[in-house]
Enzyme design. Structure first.
Site, PDB file in Angstrom:
ATOM      1  N   ASP A 182     -62.867 -25.887  38.799  1.00  0.00           N
ATOM      2  CA  ASP A 182     -62.327 -26.755  39.890  1.00  0.00           C
ATOM      3  C   ASP A 182     -63.131 -26.488  40.957  1.00  0.00           C
ATOM      4  O   ASP A 182     -63.619 -25.394  41.367  1.00  0.00           O
ATOM      5  CB  ASP A 182     -61.048 -26.078  40.234  1.00  0.00           C
ATOM      6  CG  ASP A 182     -60.185 -27.218  41.232  1.00  0.00           C
ATOM      7  OD1 ASP A 182     -60.134 -26.723  42.364  1.00  0.00           O
ATOM      8  OD2 ASP A 182     -59.795 -28.174  40.889  1.00  0.00           O
ATOM      9  N   ASP A 232     -67.604 -38.285  46.154  1.00  0.00           N
ATOM     10  CA  ASP A 232     -67.875 -38.869  44.884  1.00  0.00           C
ATOM     11  C   ASP A 232     -69.342 -38.437  44.464  1.00  0.00           C
ATOM     12  O   ASP A 232     -69.655 -38.038  43.361  1.00  0.00           O
ATOM     13  CB  ASP A 232     -67.942 -40.395  44.784  1.00  0.00           C
ATOM     14  CG  ASP A 232     -66.596 -40.982  44.932  1.00  0.00           C
ATOM     15  OD1 ASP A 232     -65.771 -39.996  44.580  1.00  0.00           O
ATOM     16  OD2 ASP A 232     -66.387 -41.943  45.014  1.00  0.00           O
ATOM     17  N   GLU A 274     -60.975 -33.509  40.696  1.00  0.00           N
ATOM     18  CA  GLU A 274     -62.161 -32.527  41.096  1.00  0.00           C
ATOM     19  C   GLU A 274     -62.318 -31.583  39.978  1.00  0.00           C
ATOM     20  O   GLU A 274     -63.073 -30.497  40.203  1.00  0.00           O
ATOM     21  CB  GLU A 274     -62.268 -31.687  42.336  1.00  0.00           C
ATOM     22  CG  GLU A 274     -61.105 -31.035  42.561  1.00  0.00           C
ATOM     23  CD  GLU A 274     -59.830 -31.291  43.188  1.00  0.00           C
ATOM     24  OE1 GLU A 274     -59.091 -30.587  43.849  1.00  0.00           O
ATOM     25  OE2 GLU A 274     -59.626 -32.821  43.054  1.00  0.00           O
TER      26      GLU A 274
END
Length: 320
Positions: free
Chosen positions: A182, A199, A226
């Site tokens: 993560d 992004d 994410e």
């Protein structure tokens, strides 16, 4: 059209070739059946004009071999000085599509070629559409397995691959590794740098992971948001730690600035690592659950680190 003209009589072959070229066609000549079969795959004709009566290998045999060796249909017109119905029937049975009597009448030749040229055009159009359709199908197949943003495998494809790996590794009694990672403080990154920059951050991380895990049995995918997942086959607990350390180093080495992170000036990741020798009966949800437990501990311990799953984590969550 590209026309392969096959006739063992040189004078007749040359005269007909001149006529064909005058009509605007490209002509390749062969003086025997063997020569015709040699030239065929290189020349890739749109039409074959084929004499029946030839030594060693007659036109019927040449036609039969062409039909057997090359499944794509190309018109074959037989040439012969014989007009007996049974010979014409035999020519069609041998894979021919039409029949011309020698010496070939100029008007008849022109008319036959016009018809065959229409067929060649339609065949080329069909081949083009077939190729376009095949390319589109490839693209659709890729899209079905690929995450649209990061271009790594999507969640559905990773799930499928993990289930296959559980089955295979269980059967062969070897360990596999699942790493759930993560991006640390990604919400703060998005809030301060914007979603477009967010992004780009995910794309760079996905690319780095893809460059790290390129061997057979190594899979990189986007788990969601994410979060990313890495699967490594034939990987025990010691190798799992090495892989997690490689990921930590690779992401830090991207030097993606994150001034609002509470653990580093650059983007980092937290990782939950599971190394297990499956029986083959485990569900992918079980493995994700274990990886998620370890990931939770990595975040709890300060982020920018990896934590190996331990069954005691289940007890800890119950106590909490």
């Amino acid at each position: 059209m590209k026309i392969l003209l096959v006739d063992d009589v040189q004078m007749e072959r040359m005269q007909l070739a001149i006529r064909l070229k005058q009509l605007g066609h490209i002509v390749e000549m062969a003086d025997s059946g063997h020569e015709a079969l040699r030239l065929y795959p290189e020349f890739k004709p749109d039409l074959v004009l084929l004499d029946i009566t030839m030594p060693e290998m007659d036109g019927f045999e040449v036609s039969s071999q062409i039909r057997e060796l090359y499944p794509e249909w190309i018109p074959i017109i037989f040439l012969s000085s014989h007009d007996a119905p049974e010979i014409i029937a035999s020519a069609i049975d041998a894979g021919g599509d039409d029949y011309l009597i020698k010496p070939v009448d100029k008007l008849v030749l022109r008319a036959k070629l016009q018809a065959m040229q229409r067929i060649a055009f339609m065949r080329n159009q069909l081949n083009k559409k077939t190729a376009d359709l095949a390319r589109l199908n490839q693209e659709l197949e890729k899209l079905a397995h690929e995450d649209g943003l990061t271009k790594v495998r999507n969640r559905r494809d990773v799930d499928k691959k993990l289930q296959e790996m559980v089955s295979v590794h269980g059967r062969h009694k070897v360990a596999l590794t699942v790493i759930l990672l993560d991006v640390d403080f990604f919400k703060l990154y998005n809030d301060n740098y914007g979603h477009i920059q967010g992004d780009q951050c995910l794309i760079k991380i996905a690319s780095a992971l893809n460059n790290l895990f390129v061997r057979n049995g190594e899979v990189v995918g986007r788990y969601g948001g994410e979060e990313f997942v890495v699967l490594v086959g034939h990987s025990d607990i010691y190798q799992a730690e090495l892989h997690a350390e490689r990921i930590k180093t690779a992401i830090s080495s991207l030097f993606i600035s994150h001034e609002h992170s509470q653990v580093s000036e650059c983007v980092t990741v937290s990782q939950g690592v599971v190394s297990i020798q499956p029986t083959g009966n485990e569900s992918i949800d079980e493995l994700y659950h274990m990886a998620d437990k370890a990931l939770y501990q990595a975040k709890r311990q300060g982020r920018n680190r990896y934590v190996m799953y331990d069954p005691s984590m289940e007890c800890d969550s119950l106590n909490e």
